[in-house]
Design a protein around this motif. Structure first.
Motif, mmCIF file in Angstrom:
data_model
loop_
_atom_site.group_PDB
_atom_site.id
_atom_site.type_symbol
_atom_site.label_atom_id
_atom_site.label_comp_id
_atom_site.label_asym_id
_atom_site.label_seq_id
_atom_site.Cartn_x
_atom_site.Cartn_y
_atom_site.Cartn_z
ATOM 1 N N ILE A 161 39.096 66.592 75.982
ATOM 2 C CA ILE A 161 38.717 67.820 75.275
ATOM 3 C C ILE A 161 39.196 69.092 75.983
ATOM 4 O O ILE A 161 39.678 70.025 75.328
ATOM 5 N N GLU A 162 39.085 69.132 77.288
ATOM 6 C CA GLU A 162 39.473 70.361 77.996
ATOM 7 C C GLU A 162 40.888 70.840 77.673
ATOM 8 O O GLU A 162 41.102 72.044 77.519
ATOM 9 N N THR A 179 26.472 59.731 83.884
ATOM 10 C CA THR A 179 27.082 60.722 83.006
ATOM 11 C C THR A 179 28.378 61.273 83.570
ATOM 12 O O THR A 179 29.060 62.035 82.888
ATOM 13 N N ASP A 180 28.735 60.894 84.801
ATOM 14 C CA ASP A 180 30.010 61.373 85.321
ATOM 15 C C ASP A 180 31.172 60.837 84.487
ATOM 16 O O ASP A 180 32.215 61.481 84.376
ATOM 17 N N LYS A 181 30.989 59.673 83.867
ATOM 18 C CA LYS A 181 32.032 59.150 82.984
ATOM 19 C C LYS A 181 32.173 60.016 81.736
ATOM 20 O O LYS A 181 33.278 60.246 81.245
ATOM 21 N N TYR A 191 34.039 63.021 82.816
ATOM 22 C CA TYR A 191 35.451 62.703 83.027
ATOM 23 C C TYR A 191 36.192 62.617 81.689
ATOM 24 O O TYR A 191 37.307 63.147 81.543
ATOM 25 N N LEU A 192 35.586 61.965 80.714
ATOM 26 C CA LEU A 192 36.232 61.829 79.414
ATOM 27 C C LEU A 192 36.354 63.179 78.709
ATOM 28 O O LEU A 192 37.347 63.439 78.024
ATOM 29 N N ARG A 227 30.467 65.186 77.859
ATOM 30 C CA ARG A 227 29.612 66.173 78.521
ATOM 31 C C ARG A 227 30.431 67.184 79.323
ATOM 32 O O ARG A 227 31.336 66.822 80.067
ATOM 33 N N LYS A 228 30.083 68.440 79.145
ATOM 34 C CA LYS A 228 30.764 69.524 79.841
ATOM 35 C C LYS A 228 30.164 69.722 81.236
ATOM 36 O O LYS A 228 29.085 69.203 81.545
ATOM 37 N N GLU A 229 30.861 70.501 82.046
ATOM 38 C CA GLU A 229 30.370 70.764 83.394
ATOM 39 C C GLU A 229 29.061 71.550 83.385
ATOM 40 O O GLU A 229 28.277 71.475 84.323
ATOM 41 N N ASP A 230 28.827 72.327 82.318
ATOM 42 C CA ASP A 230 27.575 73.095 82.243
ATOM 43 C C ASP A 230 26.414 72.263 81.723
ATOM 44 O O ASP A 230 25.360 72.798 81.384
#
Length: 295
Positions: free
Chosen positions: A46-47, A35-37, A40-41, A76-79
């Motif tokens: 989005i950020e 899920t790190d990809k 990253y995306l 996926r967000k950091e949270d």
């Protein structure tokens, strides 16, 4: 009247460095693995615009080139939350096609043409059971999954739900179609259906494949384009090979949500994805399907 805050994310928002980034996307896009990809995306795509979409109820995405293959709902967000946790998402190949779909939008969901190719007829395991489940939600019976029945009858119904194998791998898009009980229904035949449906749900593998880029007179190709050309303003299609049990669960959850909120197909799909995500965490199981056209 539904009060929605709607945003549109297209290639025209994209800085030049992101346009270069998308050329490398196929090398890093492997959303079935770590899920790190996905994080990253989210960070790259989005950020930079989070402040613009923070309070939206619906986000339209017009993906360009290799971004067509990206399930934005699974970023996926950091949270640890996903984009779909924050906002309903719909897609369109261009603003012109989106305007066309919105101009022809319909929200009738009383009748349903549900058809599934059984395993004995060469279809996926449980496909005919999925058709029965969907038909039961609409208090009707499934139809035979044959070429003539789909061509001659499906377009008369508010909802079309097809559960079968897709055939979208041909380099020639006119040879793409669906493998029904008596042969392949090709996309040029689909485009010829007199379709008055509000929604088409393509519960088959890779049904979002194909050239979605409209030409000068907007003759979209691919299976999504074929149904839009036939007259449907909204198509739900898959980005990869679907898990049949998950597809059946999502379809049931989607139609039940849609009956509670018939004005917003995108939100109904969001609710069904979140429900399935609570049972099967990995995006492979819940993130494949996306809504194209009118919400």
């Amino acid at each position: 009247m539904v009060n929605l805050q709607v945003g549109i994310l297209s290639r025209y928002w994209m800085p030049h460095h992101l346009r270069a980034f998308q050329d490398k996307l196929p090398e890093i896009l492997d959303f079935f693995l770590p899920t790190d990809k996905l994080r990253y995306l989210y960070h790259v795509l989005i950020e930079p615009i989070e402040k613009h979409i923070h309070n939206l109820s619906l986000l339209y995405i017009i993906p360009h080139a290799s971004l067509q293959d990206l399930p934005f709902q699974a970023l996926r967000k950091e949270d640890e939350n996903y984009l779909i946790d924050d906002v309903a998402i719909a897609y369109a190949p261009s603003l012109a096609v989106l305007r066309h779909c919105r101009d022809h939008a319909r929200s009738n969901y009383q009748t349903c043409f549900a058809a599934g190719v059984s395993e004995e007829q060469g279809g996926p395991k449980l496909a005919s059971d999925e058709a029965v489940s969907v038909a039961n939600i609409f208090h009707t019976q499934p139809f035979p999954a044959t070429r003539d029945v789909v061509r001659q009858q499906a377009g008369q119904f508010d909802v079309i739900h097809l559960s079968c194998h897709g055939d979208s791998h041909s380099a020639i898009t006119s040879f793409q179609g669906f493998k029904l009980a008596d042969g392949t229904l090709y996309q040029n035949e689909i485009a010829g259906i007199d379709c008055r449906s509000s929604l088409v749900f393509l519960s088959a593998c890779n049904t979002a494949d194909g050239d979605l880029i409209p030409g000068q007179d907007m003759p979209m190709t691919g299976l999504i384009g074929a149904f839009i050309r036939a007259g449907s303003p909204s198509v739900i299609a898959s980005l990869w090979e679907v898990d049949i049990k998950s597809a059946r669960s999502m379809a049931s959850a989607f139609y039940n949500a849609l009956k509670n909120n018939p004005a917003n197909k995108a939100e109904a799909l969001r609710q069904s994805q979140i429900e399935l995500k609570s049972q099967k965490k990995h995006p492979f199981f819940w993130a494949s399907f996306s809504l194209w056209g009118s919400y």
